[in-house]
Design a protein around this motif. Structure first.
Motif, mmCIF file in Angstrom:
data_model
loop_
_atom_site.group_PDB
_atom_site.id
_atom_site.type_symbol
_atom_site.label_atom_id
_atom_site.label_comp_id
_atom_site.label_asym_id
_atom_site.label_seq_id
_atom_site.Cartn_x
_atom_site.Cartn_y
_atom_site.Cartn_z
ATOM 1 N N UNK A 3 0.798 -1.224 0.000
ATOM 2 C CA UNK A 3 0.000 0.000 0.000
ATOM 3 C C UNK A 3 0.832 1.276 0.000
ATOM 4 N N UNK A 4 2.005 1.266 0.630
ATOM 5 C CA UNK A 4 2.760 2.517 0.693
ATOM 6 C C UNK A 4 3.774 2.678 -0.446
ATOM 7 N N UNK A 5 3.849 1.699 -1.366
ATOM 8 C CA UNK A 5 4.742 1.848 -2.522
ATOM 9 C C UNK A 5 4.144 2.841 -3.507
ATOM 10 N N UNK A 6 5.010 3.632 -4.156
ATOM 11 C CA UNK A 6 4.485 4.611 -5.135
ATOM 12 C C UNK A 6 4.177 3.903 -6.450
ATOM 13 N N UNK A 7 3.218 4.438 -7.188
ATOM 14 C CA UNK A 7 2.879 3.838 -8.487
ATOM 15 C C UNK A 7 1.381 3.850 -8.649
ATOM 16 N N UNK A 8 0.900 3.643 -9.869
ATOM 17 C CA UNK A 8 -0.544 3.719 -10.086
ATOM 18 C C UNK A 8 -1.266 2.553 -9.419
ATOM 19 N N UNK A 9 -2.447 2.830 -8.922
ATOM 20 C CA UNK A 9 -3.252 1.765 -8.350
ATOM 21 C C UNK A 9 -3.964 1.037 -9.494
ATOM 22 N N UNK A 10 -3.760 -0.263 -9.599
ATOM 23 C CA UNK A 10 -4.318 -1.014 -10.713
ATOM 24 C C UNK A 10 -5.374 -1.977 -10.187
ATOM 25 N N UNK A 11 -6.585 -1.849 -10.724
ATOM 26 C CA UNK A 11 -7.630 -2.814 -10.379
ATOM 27 C C UNK A 11 -7.291 -4.108 -11.079
ATOM 28 N N UNK A 12 -7.241 -5.183 -10.368
ATOM 29 C CA UNK A 12 -6.895 -6.453 -11.015
ATOM 30 C C UNK A 12 -8.159 -7.244 -11.307
ATOM 31 N N UNK A 13 -8.032 -8.257 -12.109
ATOM 32 C CA UNK A 13 -9.117 -9.214 -12.286
ATOM 33 C C UNK A 13 -10.053 -8.943 -13.441
ATOM 34 N N UNK A 14 -9.990 -7.757 -14.063
ATOM 35 C CA UNK A 14 -10.894 -7.511 -15.191
ATOM 36 C C UNK A 14 -10.187 -7.848 -16.489
ATOM 37 N N UNK A 15 -10.841 -8.651 -17.302
ATOM 38 C CA UNK A 15 -10.192 -9.069 -18.542
ATOM 39 C C UNK A 15 -10.190 -7.922 -19.551
ATOM 40 N N UNK A 16 -9.293 -8.037 -20.536
ATOM 41 C CA UNK A 16 -9.237 -7.029 -21.600
ATOM 42 C C UNK A 16 -10.602 -6.884 -22.262
ATOM 43 N N UNK A 17 -11.212 -8.008 -22.555
ATOM 44 C CA UNK A 17 -12.468 -7.958 -23.312
ATOM 45 C C UNK A 17 -13.588 -7.318 -22.488
ATOM 46 N N UNK A 18 -13.594 -7.595 -21.198
ATOM 47 C CA UNK A 18 -14.637 -6.998 -20.338
ATOM 48 C C UNK A 18 -14.487 -5.481 -20.301
ATOM 49 N N UNK A 19 -13.256 -5.023 -20.257
ATOM 50 C CA UNK A 19 -13.018 -3.572 -20.236
ATOM 51 C C UNK A 19 -13.438 -2.947 -21.565
ATOM 52 N N UNK A 65 -11.516 4.925 -18.941
ATOM 53 C CA UNK A 65 -11.927 3.588 -18.508
ATOM 54 C C UNK A 65 -10.810 2.564 -18.743
ATOM 55 N N UNK A 66 -10.150 2.673 -19.889
ATOM 56 C CA UNK A 66 -9.049 1.732 -20.175
ATOM 57 C C UNK A 66 -7.898 1.960 -19.192
ATOM 58 N N UNK A 67 -7.573 3.241 -18.983
ATOM 59 C CA UNK A 67 -6.434 3.557 -18.111
ATOM 60 C C UNK A 67 -6.669 3.160 -16.663
ATOM 61 N N UNK A 68 -7.931 3.111 -16.253
ATOM 62 C CA UNK A 68 -8.242 2.683 -14.892
ATOM 63 C C UNK A 68 -7.744 1.254 -14.657
ATOM 64 N N UNK A 69 -7.872 0.437 -15.687
ATOM 65 C CA UNK A 69 -7.504 -0.972 -15.537
ATOM 66 C C UNK A 69 -6.104 -1.282 -16.044
ATOM 67 N N UNK A 70 -5.697 -0.596 -17.107
ATOM 68 C CA UNK A 70 -4.415 -0.934 -17.752
ATOM 69 C C UNK A 70 -3.599 0.339 -17.971
ATOM 70 N N UNK A 71 -3.100 0.942 -16.875
ATOM 71 C CA UNK A 71 -2.426 2.241 -17.017
ATOM 72 C C UNK A 71 -1.142 2.182 -17.833
ATOM 73 N N UNK A 72 -0.569 0.992 -18.005
ATOM 74 C CA UNK A 72 0.678 0.932 -18.779
ATOM 75 C C UNK A 72 0.447 0.574 -20.248
ATOM 76 N N UNK A 73 -0.811 0.426 -20.665
ATOM 77 C CA UNK A 73 -1.070 0.158 -22.085
ATOM 78 C C UNK A 73 -1.079 1.454 -22.893
#
Ligand code: IPD
Ligand code: CA
Ligand code: CA
Length: 286
Positions: A3-19, A65-73
């Protein structure tokens, strides 16, 4: 990540297609609510090349919406690229080096949207190392969500799609386009239409490249071609057609890849005949 590491918070578990589906549905609903209230209207490269505040807003919505799940794409969206062929080619050449690249046309068929003609769509594709692996096209007017995943088939609202069976151009319903660029592309496409129309059962030009491709995938059109398109017009639709058993090439028969601008997509059976009519008419754009 702790939790205290710097970096974007990434929601896990959602597939590419669902997003992709979620983004297309949300943007599509919003776009539909803006018919007749699209905000400021501007022209891009020519008086026929329109863009509204809604195109730009929809792209922002999809990007977020895409960046919420995949900020490095990476994301390539029509409204974030300068108008014109050269800038589009350059932007794709740069972006396609990315491992994951989302390719977005927030409204394909802006002219229709502006006039309230219900034939426009949201097109979202994901390419992995230059190959399209997900294609989603949403038609808000008919509430149809067309979805394809590489190797897993293509579906419209959960029902598997397959291309039509007409074997000859004479039995085929073929779609084409009237591009906004009037010096080179419009005359070329008109030449093709002049040659194909007397040979096919009939020609349609609905005004959304992505939706034409979705309808080829669904077996409602036998084929579609257009010269002078961009990657965001066709990336999702090309996968839909392939995953529905159809064929997608450029106008001289080379396999589809992201930089194809002159596209032919058919049920496969009448592909060679359509290519040869375009070649004979010198309407391939090559
Ligand atoms: C256009 C549509 C149209 C096609 C044009 C495209 P836009 O996209 O796909 O059907 O004929 O060539 O530029 O500008 O509405 O996103
Ligand atoms: Ca488009
Ligand atoms: Ca567009």
């Amino acid at each position: 990540m702790e939790p205290n590491e710097k970096g974007p918070y990434v929601l896990t578990g959602k597939s590419h297609i669902a997003v992709a589906i979620n983004a297309a549905a949300k943007a599509g609903e919003w776009i539909k609510s803006r018919v007749g209230a699209y905000g400021k209207l501007s022209v891009k490269n020519s008086d026929q090349d329109l863009v509204t505040e809604t195109d730009k807003g929809a792209e922002q919505m999809i990007r977020r919406l895409i960046q919420t799940h995949f900020p490095d794409h990476a994301i390539l969206g029509e409204e974030s690229v300068a108008p014109g062929e050269e800038a589009s080619i350059r932007a794709l050449a740069e972006a396609r080096k990315e491992e994951y690249l989302w390719i977005i046309d927030p409204i394909d068929g802006t002219t229709n949207f502006v006039h309230g003609f219900p034939f426009y769509s949201v097109s979202i594709a994901l390419s992995h190392n230059g190959e399209v692996v997900i294609g989603v096209i949403y038609d808000p007017s008919r509430d149809e969500m067309f979805v394809a995943e590489k190797g897993k088939g293509a579906y419209v609202h959960g029902a598997r799609m397959s291309v039509s069976g007409e074997a000859r151009l004479a039995e085929g319903l073929i779609a084409a386009g009237f591009p906004a660029e009037e010096n080179i592309l419009l005359p070329l496409n008109l030449k093709g239409i002049g040659a194909v129309a007397p040979r096919a059962r009939s020609i349609r030009a609905g005004g959304s490249a992505a939706l034409h491709l979705a309808h080829v995938a669904a077996g409602r059109l036998s084929g579609y071609w257009e010269v002078g398109l961009n990657s965001w017009d066709v990336a999702a639709g090309a996968l839909l057609v392939k995953e529905s058993g159809g064929k997608v090439t450029d106008t001289i028969g080379s396999a589809y890849q992201l930089s194809v601008r002159n596209i032919v997509a058919t049920n496969g059976a009448l592909h060679a005949e359509l290519l040869s009519v375009l070649k004979e008419a010198e309407a391939t754009g090559f």
